[in-house]
Design a protein around this motif. Sequence first.
Motif, mmCIF file in Angstrom:
data_model
loop_
_atom_site.group_PDB
_atom_site.id
_atom_site.type_symbol
_atom_site.label_atom_id
_atom_site.label_comp_id
_atom_site.label_asym_id
_atom_site.label_seq_id
_atom_site.Cartn_x
_atom_site.Cartn_y
_atom_site.Cartn_z
ATOM 1 N N SER A 1 0.818 -1.199 0.000
ATOM 2 C CA SER A 1 0.000 0.000 0.000
ATOM 3 C C SER A 1 0.858 1.258 0.000
ATOM 4 C CB SER A 1 -0.913 -0.020 1.235
ATOM 5 O OG SER A 1 -1.930 0.945 1.134
ATOM 6 N N TYR A 2 0.220 2.407 0.013
ATOM 7 C CA TYR A 2 0.874 3.710 0.084
ATOM 8 C C TYR A 2 1.757 3.742 1.319
ATOM 9 C CZ TYR A 2 1.005 8.853 0.757
ATOM 10 O OH TYR A 2 1.392 10.151 0.952
ATOM 11 N N ILE B 1 -6.734 1.111 -1.564
ATOM 12 C CA ILE B 1 -6.515 1.913 -2.777
ATOM 13 C C ILE B 1 -7.164 1.120 -3.909
ATOM 14 C CG2 ILE B 1 -4.835 3.011 -4.302
ATOM 15 C CD1 ILE B 1 -2.838 2.968 -1.968
ATOM 16 N N PHE C 1 -6.040 1.480 -9.579
ATOM 17 C CA PHE C 1 -4.630 1.560 -9.966
ATOM 18 C C PHE C 1 -3.735 1.603 -8.725
ATOM 19 C CE2 PHE C 1 -7.186 3.802 -13.199
ATOM 20 C CZ PHE C 1 -7.042 2.890 -14.222
ATOM 21 N N SER C 2 -3.924 0.635 -7.884
ATOM 22 C CA SER C 2 -3.266 0.569 -6.577
ATOM 23 C C SER C 2 -1.770 0.840 -6.639
ATOM 24 C CB SER C 2 -3.500 -0.825 -5.988
ATOM 25 O OG SER C 2 -2.784 -0.987 -4.799
ATOM 26 N N ASN C 3 -1.297 1.539 -5.625
ATOM 27 C CA ASN C 3 0.133 1.796 -5.473
ATOM 28 C C ASN C 3 0.628 0.886 -4.352
ATOM 29 O OD1 ASN C 3 2.677 2.830 -5.037
ATOM 30 N ND2 ASN C 3 1.979 4.800 -4.269
ATOM 31 N N PRO C 4 1.491 -0.046 -4.606
ATOM 32 C CA PRO C 4 2.375 -0.209 -5.755
ATOM 33 C C PRO C 4 1.939 -1.273 -6.755
ATOM 34 C CG PRO C 4 3.239 -1.475 -3.928
ATOM 35 C CD PRO C 4 1.958 -0.837 -3.456
ATOM 36 N N GLY D 1 -0.682 -1.569 -8.927
ATOM 37 C CA GLY D 1 -1.144 -1.095 -10.221
ATOM 38 C C GLY D 1 -2.472 -1.685 -10.670
ATOM 39 N N THR E 1 -6.688 -2.631 -10.320
ATOM 40 C CA THR E 1 -7.940 -2.000 -9.900
ATOM 41 C C THR E 1 -8.868 -3.088 -9.403
ATOM 42 O OG1 THR E 1 -7.733 -0.134 -11.422
ATOM 43 C CG2 THR E 1 -9.965 -0.722 -10.732
ATOM 44 N N TYR F 1 -5.556 7.698 -7.650
ATOM 45 C CA TYR F 1 -5.319 7.323 -9.052
ATOM 46 C C TYR F 1 -6.614 7.100 -9.827
ATOM 47 C CZ TYR F 1 -0.962 6.519 -6.661
ATOM 48 O OH TYR F 1 0.140 6.691 -5.871
ATOM 49 N N LYS G 1 -1.956 13.888 -8.686
ATOM 50 C CA LYS G 1 -1.801 12.864 -9.722
ATOM 51 C C LYS G 1 -2.458 13.274 -11.040
ATOM 52 C CE LYS G 1 0.055 10.224 -6.614
ATOM 53 N NZ LYS G 1 0.380 11.176 -5.562
#
Length: 189
Positions: free
Chosen positions: A49-50, A94, A97-100, A102, A104, A130, A160
């Motif tokens: 996650s972030y 998230i 386009f989840s970080n890290p 990517g 959905t 995102y 973003k």
Amino acid sequence: SRRRHTRLQGDWSSDVCSSDLTGGTSQALDMICQAFTSPGDTVLIEDASYFLAFQIFADHGLRLVPFSRSAGTIDTQALGQLIETHQPKLLYTIPFFSNPLGDTLSTQAIESLIAMCSKSGTLLVSDEAYQYLAFDHQAESSLASRTADSKVLSLGTFSKILAPGLRVGWIQCNAVLRERLLDLGWINS
């Protein structure tokens, strides 16, 4: 494009939620922690996650319990077990386009998250930094705009979609949650 602009307007004018500006997602998370948690409360957070979310939650003395997701899905049985066992105050995700990672989350996974959090009384914090980065389809609607449930907060940021250094964002939620956020002392001062 005009179609994209209309979609943004649709999200912001939803009958079930309102939006307030923040100093970005990090400040929004800090506000949520101040308004809705106490030291020792549990937060369910995606294991990937972030990175600053982990630190912000730790700064508030919150206990972090990770859960996993893969290729747009969540093991709802395992997540249900975590919710039952830990009785979290909030769940942080998230979805777009989840970080890290990517990925959905699928519509079914999102609906399951909303239903599980609603049923358990867990506050669902959806970091949608995102959300508007879709190039091959129209942006997804925020989680807060999908339900009248009083337990969903959607976080957004202009960093973003407008300018990387711009630390301006928003919290989108219903009136009940908004009142709790607006009751913070530093906002009232």
